[in-house]
Scaffold this motif. Sequence first.
Motif, PDB file in Angstrom:
ATOM      1  N   GLY A  50      36.304  37.690  44.038  1.00 12.32           N
ATOM      2  CA  GLY A  50      36.049  38.613  42.750  1.00 12.32           C
ATOM      3  C   GLY A  50      36.941  39.882  43.028  1.00 12.32           C
ATOM      4  O   GLY A  50      37.977  39.641  43.615  1.00 12.32           O
ATOM      5  N   THR A  57      33.752  34.507  40.366  1.00 16.64           N
ATOM      6  CA  THR A  57      33.059  35.378  39.356  1.00 16.64           C
ATOM      7  C   THR A  57      33.924  35.859  38.207  1.00 16.64           C
ATOM      8  O   THR A  57      33.518  36.384  37.280  1.00 16.64           O
ATOM      9  CB  THR A  57      32.425  36.773  40.194  1.00 16.64           C
ATOM     10  OG1 THR A  57      33.648  37.432  40.814  1.00 16.64           O
ATOM     11  CG2 THR A  57      31.523  36.283  41.436  1.00 16.64           C
ATOM     12  N   ASP A 113      34.717  43.107  43.216  1.00 18.28           N
ATOM     13  CA  ASP A 113      33.627  43.938  43.916  1.00 18.28           C
ATOM     14  C   ASP A 113      32.508  43.321  44.575  1.00 18.28           C
ATOM     15  O   ASP A 113      31.354  43.833  44.718  1.00 18.28           O
ATOM     16  CB  ASP A 113      33.023  44.724  42.650  1.00 18.28           C
ATOM     17  CG  ASP A 113      32.369  43.919  41.689  1.00 18.28           C
ATOM     18  OD1 ASP A 113      32.503  42.552  41.647  1.00 18.28           O
ATOM     19  OD2 ASP A 113      31.271  44.123  41.043  1.00 18.28           O
ATOM     20  N   ILE A 114      32.881  41.885  45.054  1.00 21.43           N
ATOM     21  CA  ILE A 114      31.750  41.411  45.747  1.00 21.43           C
ATOM     22  C   ILE A 114      31.293  41.855  47.188  1.00 21.43           C
ATOM     23  O   ILE A 114      30.178  42.120  47.320  1.00 21.43           O
ATOM     24  CB  ILE A 114      32.191  39.872  45.832  1.00 21.43           C
ATOM     25  CG1 ILE A 114      32.768  39.062  44.740  1.00 21.43           C
ATOM     26  CG2 ILE A 114      31.029  38.829  46.670  1.00 21.43           C
ATOM     27  CD1 ILE A 114      31.861  39.073  43.592  1.00 21.43           C
ATOM     28  N   ALA A 157      39.541  39.826  29.974  1.00 18.29           N
ATOM     29  CA  ALA A 157      38.374  40.063  30.925  1.00 18.29           C
ATOM     30  C   ALA A 157      38.691  41.211  31.769  1.00 18.29           C
ATOM     31  O   ALA A 157      37.497  42.185  31.945  1.00 18.29           O
ATOM     32  CB  ALA A 157      38.594  38.770  32.017  1.00 18.29           C
ATOM     33  N   SER A 158      39.947  41.641  32.052  1.00 18.97           N
ATOM     34  CA  SER A 158      40.027  42.815  32.751  1.00 18.97           C
ATOM     35  C   SER A 158      39.526  44.157  31.718  1.00 18.97           C
ATOM     36  O   SER A 158      39.137  45.015  32.344  1.00 18.97           O
ATOM     37  CB  SER A 158      41.340  42.921  33.047  1.00 18.97           C
ATOM     38  OG  SER A 158      41.855  44.109  33.806  1.00 18.97           O
ATOM     39  N   LYS A 201      43.080  34.118  46.375  1.00 22.20           N
ATOM     40  CA  LYS A 201      41.624  34.146  46.392  1.00 22.20           C
ATOM     41  C   LYS A 201      40.655  32.760  46.172  1.00 22.20           C
ATOM     42  O   LYS A 201      40.064  32.344  46.890  1.00 22.20           O
ATOM     43  CB  LYS A 201      40.865  35.181  45.565  1.00 22.20           C
ATOM     44  CG  LYS A 201      41.157  36.439  45.917  1.00 22.20           C
ATOM     45  CD  LYS A 201      40.203  37.234  45.046  1.00 22.20           C
ATOM     46  CE  LYS A 201      40.113  37.007  43.556  1.00 22.20           C
ATOM     47  NZ  LYS A 201      41.246  37.326  42.693  1.00 22.20           N
ATOM     48  N   ARG A 257      46.943  44.565  35.127  1.00 21.73           N
ATOM     49  CA  ARG A 257      45.657  44.281  35.282  1.00 21.73           C
ATOM     50  C   ARG A 257      45.496  44.855  36.712  1.00 21.73           C
ATOM     51  O   ARG A 257      44.052  45.622  36.779  1.00 21.73           O
ATOM     52  CB  ARG A 257      45.620  42.534  35.374  1.00 21.73           C
ATOM     53  CG  ARG A 257      44.476  42.260  35.081  1.00 21.73           C
ATOM     54  CD  ARG A 257      44.344  40.791  34.338  1.00 21.73           C
ATOM     55  NE  ARG A 257      44.843  39.650  34.860  1.00 21.73           N
ATOM     56  CZ  ARG A 257      44.152  38.906  35.792  1.00 21.73           C
ATOM     57  NH1 ARG A 257      42.903  38.877  35.875  1.00 21.73           N
ATOM     58  NH2 ARG A 257      44.713  37.972  36.107  1.00 21.73           N
ATOM     59  N   ARG A 276      29.168  44.928  33.392  1.00 20.52           N
ATOM     60  CA  ARG A 276      28.872  44.630  34.787  1.00 20.52           C
ATOM     61  C   ARG A 276      27.589  44.491  35.325  1.00 20.52           C
ATOM     62  O   ARG A 276      27.128  43.533  36.040  1.00 20.52           O
ATOM     63  CB  ARG A 276      29.751  45.761  35.780  1.00 20.52           C
ATOM     64  CG  ARG A 276      31.262  45.897  35.427  1.00 20.52           C
ATOM     65  CD  ARG A 276      32.009  46.630  36.528  1.00 20.52           C
ATOM     66  NE  ARG A 276      32.086  45.615  37.492  1.00 20.52           N
ATOM     67  CZ  ARG A 276      32.982  44.969  37.684  1.00 20.52           C
ATOM     68  NH1 ARG A 276      33.934  44.595  36.625  1.00 20.52           N
ATOM     69  NH2 ARG A 276      33.251  43.981  38.829  1.00 20.52           N
ATOM     70  N   ALA A 310      44.619  39.584  41.175  1.00 21.02           N
ATOM     71  CA  ALA A 310      44.758  38.377  40.564  1.00 21.02           C
ATOM     72  C   ALA A 310      46.097  37.735  41.527  1.00 21.02           C
ATOM     73  O   ALA A 310      46.943  38.215  41.828  1.00 21.02           O
ATOM     74  CB  ALA A 310      45.364  38.759  39.257  1.00 21.02           C
ATOM     75  N   ARG A 323      35.777  36.413  32.223  1.00 19.86           N
ATOM     76  CA  ARG A 323      36.700  35.832  31.369  1.00 19.86           C
ATOM     77  C   ARG A 323      35.866  35.235  30.157  1.00 19.86           C
ATOM     78  O   ARG A 323      36.197  35.281  29.079  1.00 19.86           O
ATOM     79  CB  ARG A 323      37.407  34.656  32.227  1.00 19.86           C
ATOM     80  CG  ARG A 323      38.418  35.062  32.925  1.00 19.86           C
ATOM     81  CD  ARG A 323      39.113  34.074  33.710  1.00 19.86           C
ATOM     82  NE  ARG A 323      40.220  34.373  34.722  1.00 19.86           N
ATOM     83  CZ  ARG A 323      41.531  34.399  34.538  1.00 19.86           C
ATOM     84  NH1 ARG A 323      41.952  33.714  33.245  1.00 19.86           N
ATOM     85  NH2 ARG A 323      42.338  34.899  35.199  1.00 19.86           N
ATOM     86  N   ASP A 369      42.004  47.190  37.011  1.00 24.89           N
ATOM     87  CA  ASP A 369      40.980  46.791  38.059  1.00 24.89           C
ATOM     88  C   ASP A 369      40.531  47.865  39.138  1.00 24.89           C
ATOM     89  O   ASP A 369      39.738  48.024  39.566  1.00 24.89           O
ATOM     90  CB  ASP A 369      41.588  45.303  38.368  1.00 24.89           C
ATOM     91  CG  ASP A 369      41.219  44.132  37.557  1.00 24.89           C
ATOM     92  OD1 ASP A 369      40.794  44.754  36.423  1.00 24.89           O
ATOM     93  OD2 ASP A 369      41.758  43.168  37.724  1.00 24.89           O
ATOM     94  N   ALA A 421      35.908  44.122  31.858  1.00 29.33           N
ATOM     95  CA  ALA A 421      35.245  44.525  33.316  1.00 29.33           C
ATOM     96  C   ALA A 421      35.164  46.180  33.362  1.00 29.33           C
ATOM     97  O   ALA A 421      34.341  46.367  34.314  1.00 29.33           O
ATOM     98  CB  ALA A 421      35.851  43.883  34.200  1.00 29.33           C
TER      99      ALA A 421
HETATM  100  O1   DC Z   1      39.748  36.716  39.217  1.00 33.12           O
HETATM  101  P1   DC Z   1      40.166  36.709  37.629  1.00 33.12           P
HETATM  102  O2   DC Z   1      41.666  36.894  37.455  1.00 33.12           O
HETATM  103  O3   DC Z   1      39.724  35.372  37.042  1.00 33.12           O
HETATM  104  O4   DC Z   1      39.253  38.042  36.937  1.00 33.12           O
HETATM  105  C1   DC Z   1      39.625  38.357  35.654  1.00 33.12           C
HETATM  106  C2   DC Z   1      39.365  39.707  35.375  1.00 33.12           C
HETATM  107  O5   DC Z   1      37.938  39.945  35.376  1.00 33.12           O
HETATM  108  C3   DC Z   1      39.879  40.715  36.564  1.00 33.12           C
HETATM  109  O6   DC Z   1      41.339  41.048  35.986  1.00 33.12           O
HETATM  110  C4   DC Z   1      38.906  41.769  36.398  1.00 33.12           C
HETATM  111  C5   DC Z   1      37.744  40.994  36.187  1.00 33.12           C
HETATM  112  N1   DC Z   1      36.952  40.831  37.386  1.00 33.12           N
HETATM  113  C6   DC Z   1      36.074  41.973  37.853  1.00 33.12           C
HETATM  114  O7   DC Z   1      36.086  42.932  37.360  1.00 33.12           O
HETATM  115  N2   DC Z   1      35.163  41.794  38.925  1.00 33.12           N
HETATM  116  C7   DC Z   1      35.154  40.309  39.383  1.00 33.12           C
HETATM  117  N3   DC Z   1      34.234  40.318  40.545  1.00 33.12           N
HETATM  118  C8   DC Z   1      35.765  39.242  39.040  1.00 33.12           C
HETATM  119  C9   DC Z   1      36.801  39.861  37.833  1.00 33.12           C
END
Ligand code: DC
Length: 204
Positions: A107, A33, A109-110, A76-77, A15, A158, A86, A11, A38, A162, A80
Amino acid sequence: MSFTVAIDGPAAAGKGTISKAVAAHFGFAHLDTGLLYRAVGRRMLRGEDPVAAAQSLRAEDLQGDDLRGPEVAQAASKVAVIPEVRTALVDFQRAFATRAGGAVLDGRDIGTVICPEAQVKLFVTASAEVRAERRFAELAAKGLNVTFEGVLEDVRARDARDAERATAPMVAAADAVALDTSDLSIEAAVARAIAVVGAARQGA
Ligand code: DC
């Protein structure tokens, strides 16, 4: 023809800004993503089951200013971490990544899970303190009642969640280009990212 740019990292590393600038520069579509997680997190905060929410995500779930706030970020975290959440979001992201005309997805894990075949992978980082400072300034400018210490604690919590989760943890792909923005201006970081993508396009 599709051309995918995968941008991962923790975070507030930059990015989002880098992704938008790369997409605008090359005329690619952009998907943040994090917004998907979120949106699921916000529905959980409203009392819904996160798996059911992820399986029924709608365009209107991606609206609203509170989606970018700290409470929804933590939620969100948390959602996730759930493998079924997922899984429910994979097809949408992959379809977006392979659309004609090019796509940038940012994101966690892209480059590793969603688009391991991406033509370009960037892993954008910065120290936790620098990221907390940036996020603090952003939230304070919006008038939110936050402290630097509180934001730093949130960033660390976070990061840990993550990076340590079992499914698709935040990690740089082996073939990702690392971009540490701790000591870079945003202009310099964007210029480096554009140079990396430009070089890969020449070779594509
Ligand atoms: O990028 P962000 O801060 O908006 O993401 C919020 C949360 O979503 C982040 O703490 C973990 C999860 N996330 C994820 O697990 N995989 C992604 N590709 C994007 C976000």
